[in-house]
Write a protein that holds these residues in place. Structure first.
Motif, PDB file in Angstrom:
ATOM      1  N   ASP A  80      15.462  37.037 -10.882  1.00 19.57           N
ATOM      2  CA  ASP A  80      14.224  37.486  -9.965  1.00 19.57           C
ATOM      3  C   ASP A  80      14.180  36.066  -9.020  1.00 19.57           C
ATOM      4  OD1 ASP A  80      11.778  37.549  -8.879  1.00 19.57           O
ATOM      5  OD2 ASP A  80      10.637  37.057 -10.591  1.00 19.57           O
ATOM      6  N   THR A  81      14.427  36.590  -7.576  1.00 17.16           N
ATOM      7  CA  THR A  81      14.479  35.763  -6.228  1.00 17.16           C
ATOM      8  C   THR A  81      13.057  35.835  -5.608  1.00 17.16           C
ATOM      9  OG1 THR A  81      15.566  37.818  -5.279  1.00 17.16           O
ATOM     10  CG2 THR A  81      17.032  35.976  -6.498  1.00 17.16           C
ATOM     11  N   ASP A  82      11.935  36.167  -6.150  1.00 16.00           N
ATOM     12  CA  ASP A  82      10.920  36.311  -5.448  1.00 16.00           C
ATOM     13  C   ASP A  82      10.063  35.103  -5.498  1.00 16.00           C
ATOM     14  OD1 ASP A  82       8.829  37.103  -3.989  1.00 16.00           O
ATOM     15  OD2 ASP A  82       7.819  38.587  -5.519  1.00 16.00           O
ATOM     16  N   TYR A  83      10.338  34.204  -4.527  1.00 17.51           N
ATOM     17  CA  TYR A  83       9.952  32.769  -4.605  1.00 17.51           C
ATOM     18  C   TYR A  83       8.807  32.462  -3.709  1.00 17.51           C
ATOM     19  CZ  TYR A  83      14.243  31.994  -6.688  1.00 17.51           C
ATOM     20  OH  TYR A  83      15.624  32.186  -7.630  1.00 17.51           O
ATOM     21  N   ILE A  84       8.024  31.397  -3.818  1.00 19.73           N
ATOM     22  CA  ILE A  84       6.929  31.132  -2.959  1.00 19.73           C
ATOM     23  C   ILE A  84       7.758  30.704  -1.904  1.00 19.73           C
ATOM     24  CG2 ILE A  84       5.005  29.771  -2.493  1.00 19.73           C
ATOM     25  CD1 ILE A  84       4.840  29.366  -5.581  1.00 19.73           C
ATOM     26  N   GLU A  85       7.574  31.262  -0.702  1.00 22.20           N
ATOM     27  CA  GLU A  85       8.676  30.850   0.591  1.00 22.20           C
ATOM     28  C   GLU A  85       8.075  30.113   1.677  1.00 22.20           C
ATOM     29  OE1 GLU A  85       9.631  34.938   1.943  1.00 22.20           O
ATOM     30  OE2 GLU A  85      11.171  35.170   0.374  1.00 22.20           O
ATOM     31  N   ASP A  86       6.905  29.438   1.307  1.00 25.89           N
ATOM     32  CA  ASP A  86       6.205  28.422   2.085  1.00 25.89           C
ATOM     33  C   ASP A  86       7.077  27.481   2.507  1.00 25.89           C
ATOM     34  OD1 ASP A  86       3.926  30.129   1.497  1.00 25.89           O
ATOM     35  OD2 ASP A  86       2.618  28.493   1.564  1.00 25.89           O
ATOM     36  N   ARG A  87       7.226  26.860   3.565  1.00 22.99           N
ATOM     37  CA  ARG A  87       8.080  25.606   4.004  1.00 22.99           C
ATOM     38  C   ARG A  87       7.234  24.606   4.629  1.00 22.99           C
ATOM     39  NH1 ARG A  87      12.185  27.998   8.325  1.00 22.99           N
ATOM     40  NH2 ARG A  87      13.049  25.910   7.876  1.00 22.99           N
ATOM     41  N   ILE A  88       7.986  23.423   4.319  1.00 19.97           N
ATOM     42  CA  ILE A  88       7.371  22.045   4.679  1.00 19.97           C
ATOM     43  C   ILE A  88       8.411  21.870   5.939  1.00 19.97           C
ATOM     44  CG2 ILE A  88       7.143  19.694   4.602  1.00 19.97           C
ATOM     45  CD1 ILE A  88       6.943  20.579   1.430  1.00 19.97           C
ATOM     46  N   THR A  89       7.787  21.866   7.306  1.00 20.03           N
ATOM     47  CA  THR A  89       8.557  21.675   8.463  1.00 20.03           C
ATOM     48  C   THR A  89       7.868  20.497   9.191  1.00 20.03           C
ATOM     49  OG1 THR A  89       7.206  23.529   9.495  1.00 20.03           O
ATOM     50  CG2 THR A  89       9.234  24.361   8.415  1.00 20.03           C
ATOM     51  N   ARG A  90       8.664  20.127  10.347  1.00 20.32           N
ATOM     52  CA  ARG A  90       8.260  19.106  11.040  1.00 20.32           C
ATOM     53  C   ARG A  90       7.022  19.360  11.933  1.00 20.32           C
ATOM     54  NH1 ARG A  90      13.411  19.841  13.316  1.00 20.32           N
ATOM     55  NH2 ARG A  90      14.088  18.237  12.500  1.00 20.32           N
ATOM     56  N   ASP A  91       6.865  20.641  12.245  1.00 14.34           N
ATOM     57  CA  ASP A  91       5.610  20.892  13.085  1.00 14.34           C
ATOM     58  C   ASP A  91       4.864  22.083  12.272  1.00 14.34           C
ATOM     59  OD1 ASP A  91       7.387  23.037  12.788  1.00 14.34           O
ATOM     60  OD2 ASP A  91       7.504  23.427  15.170  1.00 14.34           O
ATOM     61  N   GLY A  92       4.754  22.008  10.858  1.00 12.57           N
ATOM     62  CA  GLY A  92       3.976  23.093  10.256  1.00 12.57           C
ATOM     63  C   GLY A  92       2.711  22.648  10.249  1.00 12.57           C
ATOM     64  N   GLU A  93       1.784  23.800  10.343  1.00 13.63           N
ATOM     65  CA  GLU A  93       0.232  23.463  10.483  1.00 13.63           C
ATOM     66  C   GLU A  93      -0.156  23.427   8.881  1.00 13.63           C
ATOM     67  OE1 GLU A  93      -1.777  26.641  12.462  1.00 13.63           O
ATOM     68  OE2 GLU A  93      -0.272  26.491  14.374  1.00 13.63           O
ATOM     69  N   GLN A  94      -0.019  24.204   8.030  1.00 15.47           N
ATOM     70  CA  GLN A  94      -0.531  23.906   6.720  1.00 15.47           C
ATOM     71  C   GLN A  94       0.262  22.854   6.011  1.00 15.47           C
ATOM     72  OE1 GLN A  94      -0.288  27.390   4.179  1.00 15.47           O
ATOM     73  NE2 GLN A  94      -1.791  26.495   2.832  1.00 15.47           N
ATOM     74  N   TRP A  95       1.742  22.898   6.295  1.00 16.96           N
ATOM     75  CA  TRP A  95       2.596  22.145   5.403  1.00 16.96           C
ATOM     76  C   TRP A  95       3.566  21.216   6.356  1.00 16.96           C
ATOM     77  CZ3 TRP A  95      -0.145  22.382   1.036  1.00 16.96           C
ATOM     78  CH2 TRP A  95      -0.367  23.839   0.473  1.00 16.96           C
ATOM     79  N   PRO A  96       2.970  20.040   7.014  1.00 21.64           N
ATOM     80  CA  PRO A  96       3.710  19.488   7.818  1.00 21.64           C
ATOM     81  C   PRO A  96       4.315  18.185   7.146  1.00 21.64           C
ATOM     82  CG  PRO A  96       1.819  18.430   7.996  1.00 21.64           C
ATOM     83  CD  PRO A  96       1.449  19.998   7.175  1.00 21.64           C
ATOM     84  N   VAL A  97       5.625  17.951   7.662  1.00 23.05           N
ATOM     85  CA  VAL A  97       6.390  16.642   6.972  1.00 23.05           C
ATOM     86  C   VAL A  97       5.431  15.591   7.116  1.00 23.05           C
ATOM     87  CG1 VAL A  97       8.231  15.351   7.267  1.00 23.05           C
ATOM     88  CG2 VAL A  97       8.676  17.658   7.402  1.00 23.05           C
ATOM     89  N   GLN A  98       5.221  14.730   5.932  1.00 20.59           N
ATOM     90  CA  GLN A  98       4.488  13.917   5.973  1.00 20.59           C
ATOM     91  C   GLN A  98       4.898  12.642   4.719  1.00 20.59           C
ATOM     92  OE1 GLN A  98       0.285  14.532   5.681  1.00 20.59           O
ATOM     93  NE2 GLN A  98       0.191  15.518   7.568  1.00 20.59           N
ATOM     94  N   PRO A  99       5.557  11.554   4.984  1.00 19.72           N
ATOM     95  CA  PRO A  99       5.712  10.530   4.053  1.00 19.72           C
ATOM     96  C   PRO A  99       4.757  10.498   2.638  1.00 19.72           C
ATOM     97  CG  PRO A  99       5.454   9.463   6.016  1.00 19.72           C
ATOM     98  CD  PRO A  99       5.461  10.917   6.410  1.00 19.72           C
ATOM     99  N   GLY A 100       4.964  10.734   1.767  1.00 18.19           N
ATOM    100  CA  GLY A 100       4.072  10.337   0.710  1.00 18.19           C
ATOM    101  C   GLY A 100       2.992  11.611   0.269  1.00 18.19           C
ATOM    102  N   ARG A 101       3.250  12.650   0.988  1.00 13.75           N
ATOM    103  CA  ARG A 101       2.169  13.584   0.590  1.00 13.75           C
ATOM    104  C   ARG A 101       2.714  14.512  -0.477  1.00 13.75           C
ATOM    105  NH1 ARG A 101      -0.710  18.145   4.897  1.00 13.75           N
ATOM    106  NH2 ARG A 101      -1.185  19.590   3.073  1.00 13.75           N
TER     107      ARG A 101
END
Length: 346
Positions: A17-38
């Motif tokens: 099953d390759t149906d994963y949660i495809e959200d990404r943490i990106t440097r300019d992400g609005e919901q999931w931005p790269v943040q140390p410690g988060r």
């Protein structure tokens, strides 16, 4: 069951099953931005897919930027659990099982509860379990937080070739061993067995004249192949019936695997006791008694490999990582080549 919960037992052959949660943490992400410690990376040392993320995080020196929670090697039909931690609770997330982070975000989550997974610490919600993308994003999106001297694991000029190699390694080797192990008929097993060893023979030929899979340094491609090779003799050869040849009987791949194993970040993240415990104790449809074999002999992993003669530089213009944090070190009792500092000692 969560591993191989990326897959399911299907007649006549295993399907992942390759149906994963495809959200990404990106440097300019609005919901999931790269943040140390988060964020917290949740893994299990036994799982080859999670072991990739452990290696990449360590090679890039991201220990201080993204914490790591480690599940135990066994689990029930419900979820991976934090049974290695005091009182069975993850010390950062405060939960007993990774399933709780999935349900915090998706109360009716219908799919497999898998590792690796990245959890948003403030909300306690899972962000992603898309294991192939997780390691690529650690390389490409977290660059400002990489350690000085971090290697280029997914360099832009080699990405097309890395992607091509990764595709074949994934379908024929990483997933190929599972296709053998969970085959539901003799016919499907025979076909899976042939595909697996055809690919391993291709790798033997490819690596006979070059030290690494793509280019002259370690890349994402080597990380992805290594975690399968590290488990081959301990698990896949017997438990999954991948028994034409042991890794130790494939001279090029065996030397290649030892070369990586002896490189900081690879062997020092490999826990053979947890690997065997997981596969032999959890897969009761394959191993009904749950008996874990005593072997194989692991002494060969520390022997000379001779791959230096092919040239190449493991970290390119970079440097090897230092010792792993004390709380993240593999027990010397679970890998006889690990020293007191957490590094491979030959």
């Amino acid at each position: 069951m969560p591993e191989p919960t990326q897959g399911k037992y299907v007649e006549p052959e295993f399907e992942r099953d390759t149906d994963y949660i495809e959200d990404r943490i990106t440097r300019d992400g609005e919901q999931w931005p790269v943040q140390p410690g988060r964020y917290r990376l949740v893994v299990a040392r036994a799982c080859p897919w999670a072991n990739r993320a452990i290696i990449v995080r360590r090679l890039l020196g991201l220990e201080g930027a993204i914490s790591m929670g480690i599940c135990g090697p066994t689990h029930d039909a419900d979820s991976w659990t934090f049974d290695l931690d005091p009182e069975g609770l993850d010390p950062v997330l405060g939960i007993p099982r990774i399933k709780d982070a999935y349900l915090a975000r998706f109360p009716d989550y219908p799919k497999g509860i898998t590792v690796p997974a990245i959890v948003d610490v403030p909300s306690g919600e899972v962000v992603t379990n898309d294991f192939p993308q997780i390691t690529l994003d650690l390389s490409g999106e977290w660059t400002e937080l990489h350690r000085e001297g971090a290697p280029q694991l997914y360099p832009e000029h080699l990405r097309a070739e890395i992607d091509e190699v990764n595709k074949r390694v994934y379908t024929e080797v990483n997933n190929g061993v599972y296709r053998c192990g969970f085959a539901g008929t003799q016919e499907s097993y025979d076909a899976a067995y042939e595909r697996l060893f055809t690919a391993l023979d291709w790798l033997e030929e490819r690596l006979a004249t070059q030290r690494y899979l793509v280019g002259d340094t370690i890349t994402e491609a080597d990380v992805r192949l290594f975690t399968t090779l590290a488990r081959f003799d301990a698990v896949y050869h017997g438990h999954f019936k991948c028994n034409r040849s042991k890794l130790t009987e494939m001279p090029v791949l065996w030397a290649y695997a030892r070369d990586l194993f002896q490189t900081p970040g690879f062997g020092d993240t490999t826990d053979f006791v947890q690997i065997k415990s997981h596969y032999y104790e959890v897969h009761r449809d394959i191993n009904p008694t749950g008996v874990v074999p005593a072997g194989p002999d692991l002494s060969g992993w520390g022997t000379a490999h001779g791959r230096e003669s092919l040239g190449g530089r493991p970290f390119g213009d970079g440097t090897p990582p230092g010792p792993p944090p004390e709380g993240e070190r593999v027990s010397p009792g679970n890998n006889p080549h690990v020293g007191d500092d957490g590094l491979i000692s030959l």
